[in-house]
Design a protein around this motif. Structure first.
Motif, PDB file in Angstrom:
ATOM      1  N   PRO A 100      -0.633 -18.556  10.400  1.00 12.18           N
ATOM      2  CA  PRO A 100       0.117 -17.795   9.401  1.00 12.18           C
ATOM      3  C   PRO A 100       1.595 -18.209   9.424  1.00 12.18           C
ATOM      4  O   PRO A 100       2.147 -18.535  10.480  1.00 12.18           O
ATOM      5  CB  PRO A 100      -0.054 -16.346   9.823  1.00 12.18           C
ATOM      6  N   TRP A 101       2.214 -18.204   8.258  1.00 10.84           N
ATOM      7  CA  TRP A 101       3.621 -18.579   8.126  1.00 10.84           C
ATOM      8  C   TRP A 101       4.498 -17.773   9.079  1.00 10.84           C
ATOM      9  O   TRP A 101       5.487 -18.266   9.609  1.00 10.84           O
ATOM     10  CB  TRP A 101       4.062 -18.381   6.670  1.00 10.84           C
ATOM     11  N   GLU A 121       0.523 -19.909   4.647  1.00  8.95           N
ATOM     12  CA  GLU A 121      -0.266 -20.354   5.783  1.00  8.95           C
ATOM     13  C   GLU A 121      -0.143 -21.866   5.918  1.00  8.95           C
ATOM     14  O   GLU A 121       0.058 -22.575   4.933  1.00  8.95           O
ATOM     15  CB  GLU A 121      -1.731 -19.966   5.544  1.00  8.95           C
ATOM     16  N   ARG A 169      -4.559 -22.220  17.850  1.00 12.95           N
ATOM     17  CA  ARG A 169      -3.599 -22.737  16.867  1.00 12.95           C
ATOM     18  C   ARG A 169      -2.754 -23.875  17.427  1.00 12.95           C
ATOM     19  O   ARG A 169      -2.020 -24.526  16.686  1.00 12.95           O
ATOM     20  CB  ARG A 169      -2.668 -21.607  16.402  1.00 12.95           C
ATOM     21  N   ARG A 190      -2.127 -25.270   7.615  1.00 18.04           N
ATOM     22  CA  ARG A 190      -3.379 -25.785   8.193  1.00 18.04           C
ATOM     23  C   ARG A 190      -3.056 -27.088   8.906  1.00 18.04           C
ATOM     24  O   ARG A 190      -2.625 -28.052   8.277  1.00 18.04           O
ATOM     25  CB  ARG A 190      -4.430 -26.004   7.123  1.00 18.04           C
ATOM     26  N   ASN A 202      -5.742 -22.889  11.229  1.00 20.89           N
ATOM     27  CA  ASN A 202      -4.744 -22.290  10.357  1.00 20.89           C
ATOM     28  C   ASN A 202      -3.775 -21.434  11.165  1.00 20.89           C
ATOM     29  O   ASN A 202      -4.166 -20.793  12.134  1.00 20.89           O
ATOM     30  CB  ASN A 202      -5.403 -21.430   9.283  1.00 20.89           C
TER      31      ASN A 202
END
Length: 168
Positions: free
Chosen positions: A108-109, A94, A156, A96, A106
């Motif tokens: 997610p990858w 992840e 995001r 941030r 955050n």
């Protein structure tokens, strides 16, 4: 030893060992606009620091997009975040993103591997001031992938990014 074990396994190790190590980063010559911290290999005192020239030295990508924050179509330019993470030898699950005003979100990858998410340094060819959501702005390809047009991905899309923390 089988042919597979003799040739393929060492090749596998070389490829993945190389991917896990990043080249040493130079020291920024201009004002630092980004720090990458956390699960990274290339760092000075626990952080990889970038000035604008260093970020723009990475391969640049252009995203033509309409956002909820701008009037009409916009063109953003910057490196793909996945390439930035490769440059610092990041390995995590992840990311941030922290803004100048300490807003954080955050990601997610998988987002950086699935979508061509960029860390924009330019809008319509010009560098972005803090007043214009700069100097760094997370931009998803909203026009190319309409399913991204929702509050999750808008949340995001951090602007005025000052730090990226790579989380396990």
């Amino acid at each position: 030893m089988t042919l597979l074990n003799r040739f393929v396994f060492p090749l596998f190790l070389l490829v993945f060992a190389g991917a896990a190590t990043a080249q040493p980063l130079p020291e920024p010559q201009g004002p630092v606009i980004l720090e990458v911290t956390g699960q990274i290999a290339a760092s000075h005192d626990g952080a990889a620091r970038f000035d604008l020239e260093m970020i723009e030295g990475l391969e640049q990508h252009v995203v033509d997009v309409e956002t909820p924050w701008h009037e009409g179509p916009q063109q953003f330019t910057g490196p793909r975040i996945v390439d930035l993470m490769a440059a610092v030898g990041a390995q995590g699950a992840e990311l941030r993103f922290v803004a100048i005003n300490d807003y954080a979100a955050n990601m997610p990858w998988e987002d950086i591997e699935t979508y061509d998410v960029i860390l924009a340094t330019r809008q319509n060819g010009d560098t972005m001031s803090v007043r214009d959501k700069g100097p760094l702005f997370v931009i998803y390809p909203f026009n190319d992938v309409p399913d991204l047009r929702n509050e999750v991905f808008y949340g995001r899309s951090v602007w005025q990014v000052k730090e990226i923390k790579v989380l396990p």
